[in-house]
Design an enzyme around this catalytic site. Structure first.
Site, PDB file in Angstrom:
ATOM      1  N   GLU A 148      -5.405  -2.201  13.577  1.00 30.31           N
ATOM      2  CA  GLU A 148      -5.427  -3.561  14.059  1.00 30.31           C
ATOM      3  C   GLU A 148      -5.682  -3.868  15.304  1.00 30.31           C
ATOM      4  O   GLU A 148      -5.698  -5.197  15.897  1.00 30.31           O
ATOM      5  CB  GLU A 148      -4.462  -4.241  12.975  1.00 30.31           C
ATOM      6  CG  GLU A 148      -4.649  -4.305  11.343  1.00 30.31           C
ATOM      7  CD  GLU A 148      -3.612  -4.804  10.509  1.00 30.31           C
ATOM      8  OE1 GLU A 148      -2.488  -5.169  11.443  1.00 30.31           O
ATOM      9  OE2 GLU A 148      -3.719  -5.076   9.423  1.00 30.31           O
ATOM     10  N   GLU A 179       3.118  17.113   4.369  1.00 26.91           N
ATOM     11  CA  GLU A 179       4.512  16.616   4.975  1.00 26.91           C
ATOM     12  C   GLU A 179       5.189  17.771   5.395  1.00 26.91           C
ATOM     13  O   GLU A 179       5.879  17.662   6.204  1.00 26.91           O
ATOM     14  CB  GLU A 179       5.388  15.516   4.172  1.00 26.91           C
ATOM     15  CG  GLU A 179       5.934  16.190   3.180  1.00 26.91           C
ATOM     16  CD  GLU A 179       7.042  15.067   2.493  1.00 26.91           C
ATOM     17  OE1 GLU A 179       8.006  15.388   2.555  1.00 26.91           O
ATOM     18  OE2 GLU A 179       6.443  13.690   2.550  1.00 26.91           O
TER      19      GLU A 179
END
Length: 338
Positions: A148, A179
């Site tokens: 953004e 992960e």
């Protein structure tokens, strides 16, 4: 933080024609960093018969990040019971009640956030970049914030970067074991030619994600500034980062569902980091996004109205200026220079 621990595991070898074993552990899968090689186990085995299966027990001294003994408040039991018996109205009211505690928790760590923002700004003024690394929800939140920044502030797409364990496919679907990988984060960062003008922020609600911790450890080794956003106090991740941010939100409404309060806390902190940084870099004038990308009709209309508010011309004149110069800032500067 590492420690030496003893662990007794049962290992099954199935020797193939070339004598290379298949290996499995009866120990339940966990986040221990097992620093031993299959070859060493083969060398110490006494049986070498082809296609022979045998069982032996080894007492291994393993080096591990001390994650297992760390108490995570984010995974403690919810203070609510029998959720399935609640009405929709009660569910929503209770979730909302828990959510209201998150901004309070964020307010308590504003000094930590300030220190990290100041460091990010200083590094960017030297030509550095900002990287977020995370897994699962945490990784996705970093990507959202990074993606953004270009349309909001008109900055290059590689100034703020979001990296998720498992790669871009993990944005939509979970990637198994991603992960737990203790080498991939540094490899992912190296693809961006990471250097000591950059800042890397690890995001992990638990503060124990191996992908994130190992990435920050490598950054520390290479004199790259590190920060983190976590929701547990005194976590291994916080102890690894130079600029830790610990937003303690407590147990989740649904036990262990850290996409809820912890995720909300992380998003609020990310908003603060990127917005405050961009304002400090001059990407906002007054309270307006004067460098925003004009990527749709709504934003073009907003830009035109910003110009009208700044220089008092008609809508048509403002639109013409915006079309000619391509941004609110440039349009206003060009008008004022005449």
């Amino acid at each position: 933080m590492t420690t030496r621990v003893g662990l007794s595991v049962t290992i099954f070898f199935s020797f193939l024609k070339k004598g290379f074993p298949l290996l499995s552990l009866t120990q339940p899968r966990n986040k221990l960093h097992l620093h031993f090689k299959i070859k060493k186990l083969c060398d110490s085995a006494t049986l070498r018969a082809k296609n022979t299966i045998f069982e032996t027990t080894y007492n291994l001294q393993l080096t591990t990040h001390n994650h297992m003994s760390f108490i995570k408040t984010t995974e403690q039991s919810s203070k609510y019971e029998d959720l399935e018996k609640m009405s929709v109205a009660d569910l929503l009211a209770n979730i909302n009640q828990e959510d209201q505690t998150v901004p309070v928790a964020v307010a308590k760590v504003l000094p930590q956030i300030e220190k990290l923002v100041q460091e990010v700004v200083a590094k960017m003024k030297l030509g550095g970049r900002l990287f977020y690394i995370g897994a699962g929800t945490s990784g996705r939140l970093g990507i959202v914030d990074a993606s953004e920044c270009p349309p909001t502030f008109g900055v290059p797409i590689d100034l703020v970067n979001g990296i998720i364990a498992g790669g871009d496919k993990a944005i939509r679907r979970a990637v198994e074991n991603a992960e737990d990988n203790t080498t991939q984060a540094w490899l992912d960062l190296q693809e961006h030619h990471i250097n000591n003008n950059d800042v890397v922020i690890g995001i992990a609600a638990s503060g124990t994600t191996p992908y994130v911790i190992s990435g920050l450890e490598k950054c520390n080794e290479n004199n790259i500034t590190t920060g983190c956003i976590t929701c547990n106090m005194g976590s291994p991740l916080s102890q690894t980062a130079k600029y830790p941010i610990e937003v303690v939100v407590g147990p989740e409404f649904v036990t262990g569902s850290s996409r809820m309060k912890a995720g909300t806390a992380q998003k609020l902190v990310l908003n603060m980091i990127s917005t405050a940084t961009m304002i400090q870099l001059g990407k906002v004038k007054g309270n307006k996004m004067v460098d925003m990308q004009l990527s749709n009709d709504k934003l073009v209309d907003r830009g035109v109205k910003m110009i009208i508010g700044e220089i008092g011309v008609s809508y048509e004149e403002a639109a013409a200026l915006l079309q000619q110069h391509g941004s609110v800032r440039k349009a206003v500067d060009a008008f004022n220079s005449h």
